[in-house]
Design a protein around this motif. Structure first.
Motif, short mmCIF file in Angstrom:
data_model
loop_
_atom_site.label_atom_id
_atom_site.label_comp_id
_atom_site.label_asym_id
_atom_site.label_seq_id
_atom_site.Cartn_x
_atom_site.Cartn_y
_atom_site.Cartn_z
N MET A 34 22.17 21.06 -5.97
CA MET A 34 22.90 19.91 -6.52
C MET A 34 24.89 19.92 -5.70
N GLY A 35 24.41 21.46 -5.51
CA GLY A 35 25.43 21.50 -4.63
C GLY A 35 25.71 20.33 -3.00
N LEU A 36 24.67 20.33 -2.75
CA LEU A 36 24.49 20.28 -1.40
C LEU A 36 24.54 18.47 -1.83
N ALA A 37 24.60 17.84 -2.57
CA ALA A 37 24.61 16.96 -2.86
C ALA A 37 25.65 16.14 -3.12
N LEU A 38 26.75 17.39 -4.15
CA LEU A 38 27.82 16.83 -4.13
C LEU A 38 28.73 17.08 -3.19
N ALA A 74 28.57 25.79 -9.41
CA ALA A 74 28.51 25.47 -7.69
C ALA A 74 29.53 23.55 -7.62
N ALA A 75 29.32 23.29 -8.32
CA ALA A 75 30.16 22.09 -8.51
C ALA A 75 31.99 23.13 -8.12
N LEU A 76 32.54 23.94 -8.46
CA LEU A 76 33.42 24.35 -8.31
C LEU A 76 34.01 24.41 -7.24
N ILE A 77 32.35 25.35 -6.71
CA ILE A 77 32.69 25.65 -5.32
C ILE A 77 32.95 24.98 -4.15
#
Length: 533
Positions: free
Chosen positions: A458-462, A326-329
């Protein structure tokens, strides 16, 4: 020692290697960017590296370990030593022949397999051939080293084999630092790096060789003979080599196709470095530890324990891999900009590499699950079924890459790789279930959707965090400001994920840690193995 502790021990060593690898890639990006020397080096290095995964790590971690473990059970260390010497004599001889043949055929190989797109550029073509000639003997060092590592893993000594790859990156970082100090040009740096790779192979072989001797295995050279043991190993290793190196096969294919476009080869290699971090720390660590553990459980007739090991391994891999994907995306561009964009690496390079990285990230869970599923076949000495699935995956990868590359360039190759990975993972899992080799686990079925939800939130928060930190993450900020902003962003993202995962019941660290402890009493370690991991 619990299974998770073994995962973490191997993962820590692999993490150290990947961190040094990032340092190496940052220096290489600054020195070479995505220019012709970088393209030649990455293409040349990909060839021996792929052979290493195919005929060394893939074959020996998949075929050698179960047979070596069986020899230990049947004849103790003496029987295992005799088996190792038979294999060593045959392997050494075959590697000598392969190395000489490949050296003689290198111009043809570069023109047809490694980088066919370089044929129209004589300077880049000749440079790729010369660098490949220097680096190909690295295969011999690493193949023999993989055999030593297989013995160490079977004896539950995981750390030495896992830490040895760190020295490749340490040596190449030293080479780049020396080249910068001496003010060497790009062409000279390319040759310096090639010689550094060869030196690193010798150092890595020395590390695992001495670790094996300390574990009580002193392998002597024997005249090569096709004994029954060697024949059995070859029968298992041939398909296992293809299966274990499927990611590298697809990468080699992608490199060959990408050689038809400027900047594509180094861009793919630089994006590959990022997703190899979670793949190496989680996926490879699980594969290294799970295979000998499953082999012991199945040799003891304990199918229940084998199913338990597999389910907990998948839970562990998804728990750590989904947030990484998710973070790398979501924040691939800030990550690439902060870590790579300087010197010869431009803003255009950042956009290309980050696009490729975000696509690779979509396939990351599949790449890791493949590492968790294949031991279920190899521990049962079935290397043929995964090989068939690997062949299907390669066919999908080639056809998709050829279809998409003319219009999309390097990102099309990344899409092909991710698609092939998911197809391979789905085939491996479905057949394990159909054969009754994968026990139904209600806890795992409940937790997977919650882990996906936690990673998505978490991806949304990032995404919103990156927007808020944009002034510090952008090109206007200083390097220190960008590094600090990225550290804050990723740290906050990790905190959000762990709070969500534990809060929703997607993970219970204490319960998982307790459940990963082996229930049956472990056998006493072999003599000389009092420090077994």
């Amino acid at each position: 020692m619990s299974l998770v502790s073994k995962f973490m021990g191997v993962g820590a060593a692999t993490l150290a290697s990947r961190i040094f690898g990032f340092g190496r890639e940052m220096l290489m990006a600054a020195a070479l960017g995505t220019g012709p020397v970088a393209g030649a080096f990455y293409a040349a290095f990909q060839f021996p590296n792929t052979f290493r995964r195919l005929f060394a790590e893939g074959a020996f971690n998949s075929a050698f370990i179960p047979l070596f473990a069986k020899e230990i059970e049947a004849g103790g260390l003496d029987g295992a030593r005799r088996f190792s010497e038979e294999v060593f004599g045959f392997l050494f001889t075959v590697l000598i022949v392969i190395t000489i043949a490949m050296q003689l055929a290198m111009p043809v190989l570069v023109a047809t397999i490694i980088a066919p797109g370089y044929r129209d550029d004589p300077v880049k073509f000749d440079l790729t051939v010369n660098l490949a000639l220097i680096m190909f003997p690295y295969l011999m060092c690493m193949s023999l080293g993989a055999m030593m590592a297989g013995m160490l893993n079977s004896l539950r000594r995981y750390f030495a084999a896992a830490i040895a790859p760190v020295f490749l990156n340490i040596i190449l970082i030293g080479v780049l630092a020396w080249a910068w100090h001496e003010g060497r040009d790009e062409l000279a740096i390319g040759y310096d790096l090639a010689w550094g790779v060869l030196a690193a192979g010798l150092v890595q072989l020395g590390i695992v060789w001495f670790a094996a001797r300390r574990a009580g295995i002193r392998v002597r050279f024997r005249r090569p003979r096709l004994t029954a043991n060697v024949k059995r190993l070859l029968w298992l290793a041939a398909p296992a080599a293809i299966t274990g190196g499927i990611t590298q096969i697809n990468t080699l294919i992608g490199t060959a196709i990408a050689s038809g476009q400027d900047r594509a080869v180094p861009a793919l290699a630089q994006a590959d470095r990022f997703y190899q971090l979670p793949l190496g720390v989680v996926g490879i660590a699980v594969a290294i530890v799970l295979l000998p553990e499953l082999s012991r459980a199945l040799k003891g007739g304990n199918e229940t324990e084998a199913a338990h090991l597999q389910n907990r391994s998948v839970e562990f891999t998804l728990f750590l891999t989904l947030p990484a994907a998710a973070a790398l995306i979501v924040i691939s561009e800030p990550i690439v900009r902060v870590l790579y964009e300087r010197g010869a690496f431009t803003a255009t390079d950042t956009h290309l590499v980050s696009t490729i990285l975000s696509i690779f990230a979509l396939g990351l869970p599949a790449f890791v699950l493949i590492k968790a599923f294949t031991p279920g076949y190899f521990a049962r000495e079935d290397t043929r079924t995964p090989m068939i699935f690997a062949a299907i995956s390669v066919a999908v990868n080639i056809s998709t890459a050829l279809l998409l590359f003319p219009s999309m360039g390097a990102p099309g190759i990344a899409i092909a790789s991710a698609t092939a990975g998911w197809i391979n993972a789905a085939l491996l899992f479905s057949v394990l279930v159909r054969r009754g080799h994968w026990g139904r686990d209600s806890a795992l079925l409940k937790r997977i959707p919650l882990l996906v939800l936690s990673a998505g939130l978490m991806g949304l928060a990032l995404y919103y965090g990156a927007t808020w930190l944009a002034p510090w993450l952008g090109r206007g900020g200083s390097l220190i400001e960008r590094i600090l902003a990225l550290a804050v962003l990723t740290g906050a993202g990790a905190a959000v994920y762990f709070l969500l995962a534990f809060g929703t019941g997607a993970a219970d660290f204490r319960q998982v840690t307790r459940s990963l402890k082996r229930r049956p009493k472990q056998p006493s370690p072999p003599p000389g193995d009092e420090n077994a991991a």
